[in-house]
Design an enzyme around this catalytic site. Structure first.
Site, PDB file in Angstrom:
ATOM      1  N   SER A  57       0.805  -1.221   0.000  1.00 32.00           N
ATOM      2  CA  SER A  57       0.000   0.000   0.000  1.00 32.00           C
ATOM      3  C   SER A  57       0.837   1.270   0.000  1.00 32.00           C
ATOM      4  CB  SER A  57      -0.945   0.008   1.207  1.00 32.00           C
ATOM      5  OG  SER A  57      -0.209   0.010   2.416  1.00 32.00           O
ATOM      6  N   GLY A  94      -1.542  -4.750   1.233  1.00 32.27           N
ATOM      7  CA  GLY A  94      -1.439  -5.924   2.086  1.00 32.27           C
ATOM      8  C   GLY A  94      -0.485  -6.982   1.592  1.00 32.27           C
ATOM      9  N   ASN A 122       4.565  -6.023   5.554  1.00 30.06           N
ATOM     10  CA  ASN A 122       3.495  -6.913   5.981  1.00 30.06           C
ATOM     11  C   ASN A 122       4.029  -8.243   6.505  1.00 30.06           C
ATOM     12  OD1 ASN A 122       0.944  -5.432   5.452  1.00 30.06           O
ATOM     13  ND2 ASN A 122       1.791  -5.337   3.392  1.00 30.06           N
ATOM     14  N   ASP A 203      -4.473   7.817   9.774  1.00 31.48           N
ATOM     15  CA  ASP A 203      -4.219   6.491  10.336  1.00 31.48           C
ATOM     16  C   ASP A 203      -2.849   6.396  10.993  1.00 31.48           C
ATOM     17  OD1 ASP A 203      -2.515   6.397   8.160  1.00 31.48           O
ATOM     18  OD2 ASP A 203      -3.547   4.770   7.138  1.00 31.48           O
ATOM     19  N   HIS A 206       0.179   5.667   6.771  1.00 27.87           N
ATOM     20  CA  HIS A 206       0.518   5.991   5.387  1.00 27.87           C
ATOM     21  C   HIS A 206       0.835   7.480   5.235  1.00 27.87           C
ATOM     22  CE1 HIS A 206      -1.864   2.282   5.168  1.00 27.87           C
ATOM     23  NE2 HIS A 206      -1.059   1.976   4.172  1.00 27.87           N
TER      24      HIS A 206
END
Length: 234
Positions: A57, A94, A122, A203, A206
């Protein structure tokens, strides 16, 4: 302690991009005798040299407009530098190093000059075995170099919740892979951005537009000489 906490938040969840292009056609043309004849199909345009950004991402640009993801910003820098190459955003939200390895053959379609690998975050989030991640990265690099493609590896940090040994081994894996395969390497792609609320989305994971611009600047600093040399040798 504060840095460890920021890294845990940063790695929390990691974004997809693709584009397609359709060929053009021509109508039939009348000949001088008045009979209709199909015109020859136009020659396909020569494939442009490519830079493939294989990632998750952080590469796909989750939460951002497509033209603000770092591959798009690097495309702008390539144009400004007068270089002829297109950047392919092969970021999948992801994705792990195993996922990147599975789709690498497809991602390397076309005249690829440079492969930028941004994967591993990840793996760290899920606490996957470090040796597995290291092997996946090595296989990707061997596959790319076997096709004469230059590689730029982007390092990542693991969250601290799996303990200091895992965090250390995770970080060292990137260094080991870059050294063993003699590829260009950026130790931490989010250096100077991670943990800074002014440079990240709500968040806390990012980068926002400004943060992404800084990431693009960091990557471009290493990518420009690699791409320039790769284009000069063709």
């Amino acid at each position: 302690m504060r840095r460890r906490g920021l890294l845990l938040v940063m790695i929390g969840a990691l974004g997809v991009g693709a584009c397609q292009r359709d060929p053009a056609t021509r109508e039939a043309a009348a000949t001088a005798s008045g009979t209709a004849a199909a015109a020859p199909a136009p020659a396909a345009p020569a494939a442009r040299p490519r830079v493939v950004a294989l990632g998750d991402s952080l590469t796909a640009g989750l939460g951002l407009a497509p033209d603000v993801a770092w591959p798009a910003l690097v495309q702008q820098k390539i144009a400004a530098a007068g270089l002829d190459a297109e950047v392919v955003n092969a970021g999948v939200s992801g994705d792990t190093t195993a996922g990147g390895l599975r789709r690498l053959d497809w991602a390397l379609d076309g005249d690829v000059k440079v492969l930028v690998i941004e994967l591993g975050a990840n793996d760290g989030l899920r606490g996957l075995p470090v040796d597995q991640m290291r092997d996946n990265l090595s296989q990707m690099i061997r596959m790319a170099k076997g096709r004469g493609i230059t590689v730029l590896l982007l390092g990542m940090e693991a969250p601290p919740n799996f303990g200091p040994q895992y965090t250390r081994e995770f970080r060292d894996a990137f260094v080991t892979v870059a050294t063993e395969h003699d590829v260009a390497f950026i130790p931490f792609m989010l250096a100077g951005v991670a943990g800074d609320t002014a440079l990240n989305q709500a968040d806390g994971i990012h980068p926002n537009e400004e943060g992404t611009r800084r990431v693009a600047d960091l990557i471009w600093h290493s990518l420009k000489p690699l791409l320039t040399r790769a284009l000069a040798t063709t």
